[in-house]
Design an enzyme around this catalytic site. Structure first.
Site, PDB file in Angstrom:
ATOM      1  N   GLU A  46     -27.168  12.534  -0.012  1.00 35.21           N
ATOM      2  CA  GLU A  46     -26.354  13.756  -0.110  1.00 35.21           C
ATOM      3  C   GLU A  46     -25.244  13.751   0.945  1.00 35.21           C
ATOM      4  OE1 GLU A  46     -26.602  15.703  -2.557  1.00 35.21           O
ATOM      5  OE2 GLU A  46     -28.669  15.755  -3.239  1.00 35.21           O
ATOM      6  N   ARG A  50     -21.375  13.803  -0.375  1.00 37.02           N
ATOM      7  CA  ARG A  50     -20.677  15.074  -0.129  1.00 37.02           C
ATOM      8  C   ARG A  50     -19.792  15.011   1.110  1.00 37.02           C
ATOM      9  NH1 ARG A  50     -24.666  19.862  -2.273  1.00 37.02           N
ATOM     10  NH2 ARG A  50     -26.094  18.546  -3.443  1.00 37.02           N
ATOM     11  N   ASP A 183     -29.676   9.206 -12.822  1.00 39.89           N
ATOM     12  CA  ASP A 183     -28.324   9.505 -13.314  1.00 39.89           C
ATOM     13  C   ASP A 183     -27.145   8.733 -12.707  1.00 39.89           C
ATOM     14  OD1 ASP A 183     -28.752  10.929 -10.937  1.00 39.89           O
ATOM     15  OD2 ASP A 183     -28.154  12.885 -11.712  1.00 39.89           O
ATOM     16  N   GLU A 312     -21.994  19.111 -14.430  1.00 45.75           N
ATOM     17  CA  GLU A 312     -21.890  17.914 -15.284  1.00 45.75           C
ATOM     18  C   GLU A 312     -21.188  18.166 -16.619  1.00 45.75           C
ATOM     19  OE1 GLU A 312     -24.704  18.814 -13.660  1.00 45.75           O
ATOM     20  OE2 GLU A 312     -24.666  17.267 -12.099  1.00 45.75           O
TER      21      GLU A 312
HETATM   22  C1  DMJ Z   1     -24.218  16.689  -7.261  1.00 50.18           C
HETATM   23  O1  DMJ Z   1     -24.588  16.622  -5.943  1.00 50.18           O
HETATM   24  C2  DMJ Z   1     -23.840  15.326  -7.789  1.00 50.18           C
HETATM   25  O2  DMJ Z   1     -23.091  15.465  -8.950  1.00 50.18           O
HETATM   26  C3  DMJ Z   1     -25.039  14.468  -8.041  1.00 50.18           C
HETATM   27  O3  DMJ Z   1     -24.682  13.226  -8.616  1.00 50.18           O
HETATM   28  C4  DMJ Z   1     -25.981  15.172  -8.979  1.00 50.18           C
HETATM   29  N1  DMJ Z   1     -26.329  16.491  -8.532  1.00 50.18           N
HETATM   30  C5  DMJ Z   1     -25.291  17.373  -8.053  1.00 50.18           C
HETATM   31  C6  DMJ Z   1     -24.702  18.291  -9.081  1.00 50.18           C
HETATM   32  O4  DMJ Z   1     -25.520  18.726 -10.073  1.00 50.18           O
END
Ligand code: DMJ
Length: 413
Positions: A46, A50, A183, A312
């Site tokens: 994260e 981010r 994902d 998404e």
């Molecule tokens: C975000 O932090 C990113 O897009 C991550 O890849 C998946 N989860 C969240 C948003 O849903």
């Protein structure tokens, strides 16, 4: 995480929205108050997507030197996570001490999405700082996942389990998901190929293998909805996370760069896009739940009814709009935007997630995730902007919606 997360995640969208005063205030906060010398255990993944992604994108847009200086400081601290015996990164890291760990709930395993979604950020740091040492460990992770991952299926497809051994880098277990925990690894197979200027064919090959695996094993139909199932113990699990809704956008992006699959992948993207929109339009608030289930005769039903303001679906609507110019994608995006306005906007300021997307008197989760600003609002802004707002020939967008320059090898500006 004690790092001004929402500020770092929001800088680039402030710039792109023309909010230059607020952007300058954010940069001033970074200059005067941001310190990474924090003795607490935080998520390596994260923090990379981010904070590092946010700082780098804002640096590329504005040229503010302090943003690159802070990126280097953060990158140096995060690099200490790549010290498992296999070179895979640990799950958590203490930015002050370098201490790291793997949490007990994964039974000692690393998660595919966490080890496989940091490559663009470290590559970008290496290029911007002109120091290759920043990208080596992260790129090696993809080599290891290729070498130690599952073998090819008979049709040439390949799907990676969500668990990875820290000692060997080998895939383990038999849970396959393009939603939680899997994902963005699949997203980065394509985006790393694009982000590195198409310099390494390995990433493109792995991406195409993964889509063949997806098509053969996970794509299902129910009640005219095409969706992506999961697998556990070799059996299909008939559910789909909202997180999977990044996939129509990624397929559409890939279709623009890989002529041999162009029509096939774009057609699949459109079908999945319609399913993701149906996850919204079927609910009383017009907002999607966290995941849905599919059952013969019952169609799509709510699996978990909360909504965290996730991006998404609007992300994919942006790509589908950009590449097809079909107005339906803007119409769907506008309806979703209005539903967020109606049900998630808080009078005293900000937005909050919902506990139940089928309750018309909102019960809030009292949280505004930083990805609401970084991603959901940015993709909506891009969906309703002219193409000049972001050139997808020279940029690739990281998994937290931070645009990073992608033309390092082609010499283009
Ligand atoms: C975000 O932090 C990113 O897009 C991550 O890849 C998946 N989860 C969240 C948003 O849903």
């Amino acid at each position: 995480m004690g790092l001004g997360l929402t500020i770092l995640d929001s800088l680039d969208v402030l710039w792109m929205a023309g909010l230059k005063t607020e952007f300058a205030q954010g940069v001033e906060w970074v200059r005067s108050s941001l310190s990474f010398d924090k003795a607490r255990s935080i998520s390596f993944f994260e923090t990379t997507i981010r904070c590092l992604g946010g700082l780098l994108a804002a640096y590329e847009l504005s040229g503010e030197q302090v943003l690159l200086d802070k990126s280097r400081d953060l990158g140096d601290r995060l690099l200490k996570a790549f010290t498992t015996p296999s070179g895979m990164p640990y799950t958590t890291i203490n930015l002050a001490t370098g201490q790291h760990s793997v949490p007990s709930w994964t039974r000692g395993n690393l998660l595919l999405a966490e080890v496989g979604t940091v490559q663009l950020e470290f590559y970008s740091l290496a290029q911007n700082a002109k120091e290759p040492r920043y990208s080596g460990p992260a790129l090696k992770v993809f080599e290891t996942l290729d070498r130690e991952g599952p073998s090819l299926d008979s049709n040439g497809g390949r799907l990676w389990p969500i668990h990875v051994r820290p000692d060997t880098g080998r895939s383990t277990g038999n849970t396959i998901s393009w939603g939680a925990m899997g994902d963005s690894f699949y997203e980065y197979l394509l985006k790393l190929w694009l982000g590195t200027g198409k310099s390494d064919e390995r990433y493109k090959r792995m991406y195409l293998e993964s889509i063949l695996g997806l098509q053969a094993r996970l794509i299902k139909e129910e009640d005219s909805h095409t969706y992506v199932a999961e697998e556990n113990g070799g059996r299909a699990v008939l559910k789909m996370d909202h997180l999977v809704c990044f996939l129509p956008g990624t397929l559409a992006l890939g279709s623009q760069h890989i002529p041999e699959v162009r029509d096939d992948h774009l057609a699949l993207a459109k079908k999945l896009m319609a399913t993701c929109y149906a996850m919204y339009s079927k609910q009383k608030t017009g907002l999607a739940p966290e995941f849905v289930r599919f059952a013969p005769g019952r169609g799509m039903t709510v699996g978990a009814g909360h909504n965290l303001l996730r991006p998404e679906t609007v992300e994919s609507l942006f790509y589908l709009w950009r590449f097809t110019k079909d107005p339906i994608y803007r119409e769907w995006g506008w309806k979703i935007f209005l539903a967020f306005e109606q049900y998630c906007r808080i009078d005293s300021g900000g937005y909050a997630g919902l506990k139940d997307v089928n309750s018309l008197s909102p019960r809030y989760d009292d949280t505004m995730q930083s990805f609401w600003v970084a991603e959901t609002l940015k993709y909506l802004l891009l969906l309703f902007s002219d193409d000049e707002a972001l050139d997808l020939n020279t940029h690739v967008i990281n998994t937290e919606a931070h645009p990073l320059r992608s033309t390092w090898h082609t010499g283009a500006a």
